[in-house]
Each structure stands twice: as C-alpha cells, then as structure tokens.
Write a protein that holds these residues in place. Structure first.
Motif, PDB file in Angstrom:
ATOM      1  N   ARG A  45       0.831  -1.202   0.000  1.00 29.89           N
ATOM      2  CA  ARG A  45       0.000   0.000   0.000  1.00 29.89           C
ATOM      3  C   ARG A  45       0.868   1.257   0.000  1.00 29.89           C
ATOM      4  O   ARG A  45       0.615   2.207  -0.752  1.00 29.89           O
ATOM      5  N   LYS A  46       1.916   1.262   0.817  1.00 34.64           N
ATOM      6  CA  LYS A  46       2.813   2.422   0.875  1.00 34.64           C
ATOM      7  C   LYS A  46       3.558   2.604  -0.452  1.00 34.64           C
ATOM      8  O   LYS A  46       3.742   3.726  -0.914  1.00 34.64           O
ATOM      9  N   ARG A  47       3.977   1.492  -1.036  1.00 30.10           N
ATOM     10  CA  ARG A  47       4.671   1.584  -2.326  1.00 30.10           C
ATOM     11  C   ARG A  47       3.746   2.180  -3.386  1.00 30.10           C
ATOM     12  O   ARG A  47       4.164   2.990  -4.209  1.00 30.10           O
ATOM     13  N   SER A  48       2.474   1.771  -3.358  1.00 24.80           N
ATOM     14  CA  SER A  48       1.505   2.295  -4.312  1.00 24.80           C
ATOM     15  C   SER A  48       1.294   3.787  -4.119  1.00 24.80           C
ATOM     16  O   SER A  48       1.181   4.546  -5.081  1.00 24.80           O
ATOM     17  N   ILE A  49       1.265   4.238  -2.857  1.00 26.99           N
ATOM     18  CA  ILE A  49       1.090   5.669  -2.569  1.00 26.99           C
ATOM     19  C   ILE A  49       2.278   6.466  -3.085  1.00 26.99           C
ATOM     20  O   ILE A  49       2.123   7.537  -3.666  1.00 26.99           O
ATOM     21  N   ARG A  50       3.484   5.954  -2.867  1.00 28.50           N
ATOM     22  CA  ARG A  50       4.685   6.652  -3.337  1.00 28.50           C
ATOM     23  C   ARG A  50       4.687   6.783  -4.865  1.00 28.50           C
ATOM     24  O   ARG A  50       5.065   7.818  -5.406  1.00 28.50           O
ATOM     25  N   LYS A  51       4.267   5.721  -5.547  1.00 30.84           N
ATOM     26  CA  LYS A  51       4.210   5.787  -7.008  1.00 30.84           C
ATOM     27  C   LYS A  51       3.205   6.830  -7.467  1.00 30.84           C
ATOM     28  O   LYS A  51       3.468   7.592  -8.406  1.00 30.84           O
ATOM     29  N   THR A  52       2.064   6.887  -6.775  1.00 32.79           N
ATOM     30  CA  THR A  52       1.042   7.864  -7.140  1.00 32.79           C
ATOM     31  C   THR A  52       1.536   9.279  -6.908  1.00 32.79           C
ATOM     32  O   THR A  52       1.331  10.178  -7.734  1.00 32.79           O
ATOM     33  N   GLN A  53       2.209   9.505  -5.776  1.00 32.88           N
ATOM     34  CA  GLN A  53       2.744  10.835  -5.476  1.00 32.88           C
ATOM     35  C   GLN A  53       3.820  11.237  -6.488  1.00 32.88           C
ATOM     36  O   GLN A  53       3.905  12.394  -6.922  1.00 32.88           O
ATOM     37  N   THR A  55       2.208  12.427  -9.599  1.00 34.65           N
ATOM     38  CA  THR A  55       1.583  13.743  -9.406  1.00 34.65           C
ATOM     39  C   THR A  55       2.621  14.845  -9.493  1.00 34.65           C
ATOM     40  O   THR A  55       2.412  15.889 -10.113  1.00 34.65           O
ATOM     41  N   VAL A  56       3.807  14.629  -8.908  1.00 36.84           N
ATOM     42  CA  VAL A  56       4.888  15.629  -8.929  1.00 36.84           C
ATOM     43  C   VAL A  56       5.368  15.845 -10.358  1.00 36.84           C
ATOM     44  O   VAL A  56       5.608  16.983 -10.793  1.00 36.84           O
ATOM     45  N   ARG A  57       5.554  14.764 -11.119  1.00 35.52           N
ATOM     46  CA  ARG A  57       6.025  14.877 -12.512  1.00 35.52           C
ATOM     47  C   ARG A  57       5.056  15.678 -13.347  1.00 35.52           C
ATOM     48  O   ARG A  57       5.427  16.406 -14.270  1.00 35.52           O
ATOM     49  N   LYS A  58       3.776  15.505 -13.104  1.00 38.03           N
ATOM     50  CA  LYS A  58       2.769  16.275 -13.840  1.00 38.03           C
ATOM     51  C   LYS A  58       2.916  17.765 -13.554  1.00 38.03           C
ATOM     52  O   LYS A  58       2.735  18.600 -14.403  1.00 38.03           O
TER      53      LYS A  58
END
Length: 364
Positions: A350-358, A361-364
């Motif tokens: 779950r934490k790994r998935s959150i980090r990927k999502t964040q 978002t930053v790259r965008k």
C-alpha cells in the motif's frame, strides 16, 4: 453384491417366449428349427451392413479404376519425357486421394500428379455432397486432377503470375489460389470463348500466347469438359507468413475424366512440355520487368513488417506470461505465511503504491 445383481437383472433382456402356434415359414433340420419371421429386425440390420460394405468396395474400385486408367493412357507420354516417370508408382492415400511423382527432364525439377476424387467409397459423405449441392447451387464437387510441374530456375527467367481459367471455374479458382490475386482478369480473342486470362501485365500474355501448340490443344472441343485452369506462377498458392526462396511452377488443373475418356486429355498434357520449354524464351519490356519487381518488393516489405509485428506480439505475450507466473508464485508464497506477516506485506504494498502515485503527481 445384492445391488449389483439387482442392476444386472434390470439390464438383462427378458427371455424369448416361443408362441404356442406358428404358421409362418420355417426351416427344420434334425433338432434345429429356424423361423425367419422372428428375425426381421436382424435381417434389416444385416442387409444395411452388407449394403454399406458393398458401397465401400464398389466406390473404392471406381476411384482406383479411374486413376489407373488415366495413368496407363498417359504413361507412354510421360516415359518419353521423363527418365524416371512414376518413381514410386501410384501412391494411395485413403480411397479417394492418389499421387504419382516423375522426375528427370530438362527444365522440370519434378512433376506431381495429384488425384483428389469424390469419396464414392463413403456413403455418408456421398449423401452429404449430393444433398448440399441442392442447397448451395455453387457447390460442385468434382474429381480433381492437378499436374504440378516444378520448374528448374533456368526454365523461367522472369517472375510473374499468369493463368488461363475456365469461366465457370473462376470463383473457385480465385477462392483457392492466393497467387492469382496478383493478376487481373481479361478476355483474349486467341482463346475459346469459355476461357479468360488472368495476368499481371498485358505483354506477359502476348509473349506466352505465341505458343500455337498450346492454343490448338485448348481449342480442342474434347478438352472443354475437363479444363479448369493452366497457370504459370512464381508465388505459393497459399499466402506465405515468412519470406522463402521462390519456386516457379506450371500447374494444370483438370477434372479427372472417366476411364473410357481418359485419352481426351493426352493432347493437352503433351502440349505442356514444349510450352514449358518455351518459357525461357519469353521477352518482356523493361518497364514490365521493373513493375513486376516492384510488386514483389512491396509485398516482401509488407511480409517483413507482419513478421516483425508478430515477433513483437510474441515477445510481449511471453513477458506477460512471465509476469503472471511470478505473480502466481508470489501469491502462493504469501498465502502460506501467517496473518501478521501477510498484513505487513499488504501494508508495504500500500505504501509503495502511494509513493508511485505521489511521484506521478509531482512529474505532472
């Protein structure tokens, strides 16, 4: 044990009870008595079986005689043209397919004579063909004979596809011969009215039809019932899936004649040999050669693209299968762990998935 005996008693037929009075036909011999009236069903079944067996042997005999007669009638011609005619004799594949192989001639690597006859030996297939011919008026099962001359490379210096086709066979030929998709259909005054030309370019036809012996054989009225097509091709009959070295063929498709009329096709078959020898003398205009070469280069490029795409899809599928196998192995490993350990793994995922999502978002 009792239940087994009960089941056995249920499937056992009841005993035959002889009637007290019988006034029908009977045969007696000493202590034996035979009364035909009691065996009507058995007689019908036996008659049907005998009819089926007789149909098989008669049908097989019809096909065998048809092929053997054609081969015998044309044997002297083939012996005069080939040093090794009918190398392995007449080869049978079942009761409706027959083959012969000849080799040892100038300009010809080999000749395959292929007979595909109607399944007269098979009652059910014969009934199906007869019934379906009434349902589909374009369905016309025939006794097919194909003479496939594989040419030596020097026999035909040019690459092209060309054919003469009987008009009533046009749809069937187009459906079964991919190589003829290279051609266009035209009429030609030098041919009988029931035949059309399929050629890539006009000067190919002009050069080929200078062979008067072939034209005379095609104009013979006896040929019309049997002629289907005559083709010269550098392409396979089915669309290839990869690049192969081209083979050049002259292919004569006929309807196999009845034994009494096997001699009717000898003149046409005999005309094929000088026709094959004349192919090396064909002269085409330079622009025609360029166009023929361009058509084949374009097709080869498309074939390479298709092959590369198929290979890419195969590799992608292999990677997906590998990932799926890894996921399955990991799931099986996790399922064997304790509940606490499984919870830790789920939390980590779950934490790994959150980090990927964040990160996204930053790259965008």
């Amino acid at each position: 044990m009792a239940s087994f005996l009960n089941i056995f008693s249920q499937i056992t037929p009841p005993p035959f009870v002889t009637p007290e009075q019988y006034d029908g036909l009977e045969y007696r011999w000493k202590m034996f008595v035979f009364r035909p009236a009691y065996f009507q069903k058995e007689a019908i079944l036996l008659g049907a079986l005998l009819f089926y067996v007789a149909f098989f042997f008669i049908g097989r005999s019809i096909n065998t005689k048809k092929v053997e007669k054609w081969v015998n009638v044309h044997e002297d011609l083939l012996k005069s043209q080939f040093s090794s005619p009918h190398v392995k004799g007449l080869v049978r594949d079942g009761s409706s397919d027959f083959f012969t192989f000849s080799t040892g001639r100038r300009n010809v690597a080999s000749l395959h004579s292929i007979f595909r006859l109607r399944p007269y030996h098979d009652l059910l297939q014969t009934i199906y063909q007869v019934v379906y011919s009434f349902v589909d008026l374009q369905y016309n099962p025939r006794n097919d004979l194909q003479l496939d001359f594989k040419l030596l490379p020097s026999a035909l210096p040019h690459d092209f596809v060309w054919a003469i086709v009987a008009k009533d066979e046009m749809k069937s030929i187009k459906d079964n011969r991919w190589d003829l998709t290279f051609t266009k259909t035209t009429e030609n005054s030098a041919l009988p009215s029931n035949m059309s030309v399929m050629s890539e370019f006009a000067d190919v036809t002009e050069s080929i039809l200078k062979n008067t012996a072939l034209l005379d054989a095609l104009k013979d009225p006896k040929i019309a019932p049997y002629f289907r097509s005559l083709s010269v091709t550098d392409q396979p009959r089915e669309r290839p899936t990869k690049l192969d070295s081209p083979e050049k063929h002259v292919i004569l498709d006929l309807v196999c004649s009845s034994p009494s009329q096997a001699v009717d096709t000898t003149a046409l078959v005999a005309a094929l040999f000088p026709f094959i020898d004349s192919l090396s003398k064909i002269n085409l205009r330079p622009e025609t050669k360029t166009k023929l070469k361009k058509v084949r280069e374009t097709f080869e490029k498309s074939l390479k693209v298709e092959a590369e795409q198929a290979k890419k899809e195969e590799l992608d599928q292999a990677r997906e299968d590998q990932k799926a196998a890894k996921r399955k192995a990991e799931d099986e490993r996790v399922s064997k762990l304790s509940s606490a350990e499984q919870q830790k793994i789920l939390e980590r995922e779950r934490k790994r998935s959150i980090r990927k999502t964040q990160g996204k978002t930053v790259r965008k």
